[in-house]
Design an enzyme around this catalytic site. Structure first.
Site, mmCIF file in Angstrom:
data_model
loop_
_atom_site.group_PDB
_atom_site.id
_atom_site.type_symbol
_atom_site.label_atom_id
_atom_site.label_comp_id
_atom_site.label_asym_id
_atom_site.label_seq_id
_atom_site.Cartn_x
_atom_site.Cartn_y
_atom_site.Cartn_z
ATOM 1 N N ASP A 1 41.093 44.624 31.138
ATOM 2 C CA ASP A 1 40.721 44.170 29.802
ATOM 3 C C ASP A 1 40.725 45.309 28.779
ATOM 4 O O ASP A 1 40.823 45.066 27.581
ATOM 5 C CB ASP A 1 39.326 43.539 29.831
ATOM 6 C CG ASP A 1 39.254 42.372 30.786
ATOM 7 O OD1 ASP A 1 40.074 41.457 30.635
ATOM 8 O OD2 ASP A 1 38.393 42.372 31.679
ATOM 9 N N HIS B 1 34.153 46.969 37.105
ATOM 10 C CA HIS B 1 34.592 45.626 37.472
ATOM 11 C C HIS B 1 33.715 45.115 38.595
ATOM 12 O O HIS B 1 33.228 45.891 39.421
ATOM 13 C CB HIS B 1 36.060 45.644 37.912
ATOM 14 C CG HIS B 1 36.685 44.292 38.012
ATOM 15 N ND1 HIS B 1 36.576 43.500 39.139
ATOM 16 C CD2 HIS B 1 37.418 43.573 37.125
ATOM 17 C CE1 HIS B 1 37.226 42.365 38.928
ATOM 18 N NE2 HIS B 1 37.739 42.384 37.724
#
Length: 438
Positions: free
Chosen positions: A372, A314
Site C-alpha cells: 500500500d 503487515h
C-alpha cells in the site's frame, strides 16, 4: 491444559491437568509451511471449543492457490513467486493460473483471453441501474450494489453445482469488473460511459474506459498499462484475508457467485483492509515536507499518540512485503514516464522509507513498507482519485475471490461456515413483566 506433540508428527495430544482426560488430534502437513492440528472433533470428545479471536491461528480451509511466509517475505501463487509472475507474466496469465492451477499453454491462453475479452460488455440495462445512485456516491457503494445486481441479469450461470456455469460466472466477473469499475468512475465525473474495446488488452482496456472520451481518440501509454497490469497481479490474491474469507463464508451458504463477490467488495471497503493505500497518501499530506518527518517518526514511536505510520508493517508479513519491492521500481518508472521527476510526495515517501528502515525502532519491529505504501502514489500519478483506489483493489482481487470460491465449491466435504463463540452474557433468568420491574 498441557500439550505434547508426538514424534510421529501425525497426531497431537492434549491433556486436561485437572481431570487427566487426554485427546489425540490428527496433524496434517501442507506442501510447505506449518502443519495444522485438526480440532473438528475436539468439542465432541472434550466438551470444549477453541478460542481464537480474529482467527490469527486458525486454518479455515485447505487451499492450493496461494502460499505466504510472512517471516521470510514470500508470496507464491500455485508455487510461482510473485516476483517472477510480475516480471515474466501478465494479469491474464496469472488469472488463468489462479483459476485452473497450471499456467496456460499458448492455445489455452488465447482461448481464455478471447473468452474474457468477449465478456467485457455489460447488459445495457445496467447503464440505467447506475442512474439510481447520486453522482457523489462513493464508488465502492456503487460497486457493492451493481456487482450484486449482476445475478439479476445473468440467470444462465447461477447454478453453482454446474461446473460449466461456475466457469462462465468466473469469466463474466473477471471480464466485467473493469467495465463496472470504469463506469463507476465515469459516473462520478458526469462523463459518458466508454464501451470496452476488443483490440486492447485487459489493463489497456481499463485505462481506456476510465480516461478515454468520445470526442477524441485515446492514446495507450505502454508504461502506464504495464504498471497497471503489475498492480493487478500484485493484488490478485492474498490467501485467507478478510475479504476472501468473507467470500468463502458467503459461498458456503450456497449463495450465487455474484452475491459472494459483492460480499467481498463490502469487506474490502473497510479502511483496515482495502483502504490502506488511500491512508498512506493522507498521511503523506499530513506530514507535508521532509523536514517534518522526524516529528512524525517520534509520534509513531509514542504509544500515547494515536498517529501511526501508514503503509509500514503487515498483519502477515514480518519481513519486507515482496509486493512493495516490485511497486517501488514501478512507481519510479511511472513518474519518469509522466515527467514527474521531482514529485514532492514521492520524494517524501522515499525519505520516509529511508529513515524508517534505518531507525532501530522500526527495524527491530520489522515495520517494513508494504504494497500500500507505493500503490497509492502510482494510482495518484495516473490520475485516479483516492475514492477509486479500493475499487481498483476489488477489480484485481476478483480473480482471487472467484478462484477461492471455485476451489471451495469443488470441495466434496463443503459445509456451511458456522463459527462458535464464548458466551459471556447473562445466565438463564425468569422474565419479569414491565409493570413489575423496578
Amino acid at each position: 491444559m498441557s500439550k505434547n506433540k508426538t514424534t510421529s508428527h501425525k497426531s497431537f495430544t492434549l491433556t486436561n491437568d485437572q481431570t487427566g482426560q487426554t485427546v489425540k488430534l490428527p496433524v496434517y502437513e501442507g506442501t510447505v509451511g506449518p502443519s495444522v492440528i485438526d480440532i473438528r472433533k475436539l468439542y465432541e470428545e472434550t466438551g470444549h471449543f477453541t478460542m481464537d479471536p480474529s482467527f490469527t491461528a486458525t486454518g479455515s480451509c485447505k487451499s492450493r492457490i496461494t502460499y505466504i511466509d510472512g517471516d521470510e517475505g514470500i508470496l507464491m501463487h500455485r508455487g510461482y513467486s510473485i516476483e517472477e509472475l510480475t516480471e515474466k507474466s501478465n494479469f491474464m496469465e496469472v488469472s488463468y493460473l489462479l483459476l485452473y492451477g497450471e499456467p496456460p499453454t499458448s492455445g489455452e491462453y488465447d482461448d481464455f483471453v478471447h473468452n474474457i475479452t468477449y465478456h467485457t460488455m455489460v447488459h445495457e440495462q445496467i447503464h440505467y441501474f447506475f442512474r439510481g445512485f447520486r453522482r457523489d456516491a462513493h464508488p465502492m457503494a456503487v460497486m457493492c450494489g451493481v456487482v450484486g445486481a449482476l445475478s439479476a441479469f445473468y440467470h444462465d450461470s447461477l447454478d453453482i453445482w454446474d461446473p460449466k456455469q461456475r466457469e462462465i460466472s468466473a469469466h463474466r466477473l473477471i471480464a466485467k469488473m473493469p467495465t463496472l469499475a470504469a463506469m463507476a468512475y465515469k459516473y462520478s465525473l458526469g462523463q459518458p460511459f466508454m464501451y470496452p474495446r476488443n483490440d486492447l488488452n485487459y489493463a489497456e482496456n481499463f485505462l481506456y474506459m476510465c480516461f478515454g472520451v468520445p470526442a477524441e481518440p485515446y492514446k495507450i501509454n505502454p508504461v502506464l498499462a504495464r504498471a497497471m497490469d503489475k498492480i493487478f497481479i500484485l493484488h490478485a490474491d492474498h490467501e485467507q484475508n478478510a475479504s476472501t474469507s468473507t467470500v468463502r463464508l458467503a459461498g458456503s451458504s450456497q449463495a450465487n457467485p455474484f452475491a459472494c463477490i459483492a460480499s467481498g467488495i463490502a469487506s474490502l471497503w473497510g479502511p483496515a483492509h482495502g483502504g490502506a493505500n488511500q491512508a498512506v497518501l493522507e498521511m503523506l499530506a499530513q506530514i507535508g515536507t521532509k523536514d517534518r518527518i522526524p516529528e512524525f517518526i517520534a509520534r509513531a514511536k509514542d504509544k500515547e499518540d494515536p498517529f501511526r505510520l501508514m503503509g509500514f508493517g503487515h498483519r502477515v508479513y514480518k519481513n519486507y512485503d515482496p509486493r512493495a519491492q516490485v511497486l517501488r521500481s514501478a512507481a519510479h518508472e511511472v513518474l519518469q514516464e509522466l515527467g514527474i521527476t521531482k514529485d514532492p510526495m514521492m520524494e517524501l515517501a522515499m525519505e520516509l522509507e529511508r529513515i524508517a528502515l534505518e531507525d532501530p525502532y522500526f527495524v527491530e519491529r520489522k515495520l517494513f513498507p508494504n504494497v500500500d505504501f507505493y500503490s497509492g502514489i502510482i494510482l495518484k500519478a495516473m490520475g485516479f482519485p483516492t475514492s477509486m483506489f479500493t475499487v481498483l483493489f476489488a477489480l484485481a482481487r476478483t480473480v482471487g475471490w472467484i478462484s477461492q470460491w471455485k476451489e471451495m465449491m469443488e470441495e466434496p466435504t463443503l459445509k456451511i461456515g458456522r463459527p462458535r463463540q464464548l458466551y459471556t452474557g447473562s445466565p438463564a433468568r425468569p422474565y419479569v413483566s414491565i409493570k413489575e420491574r423496578s
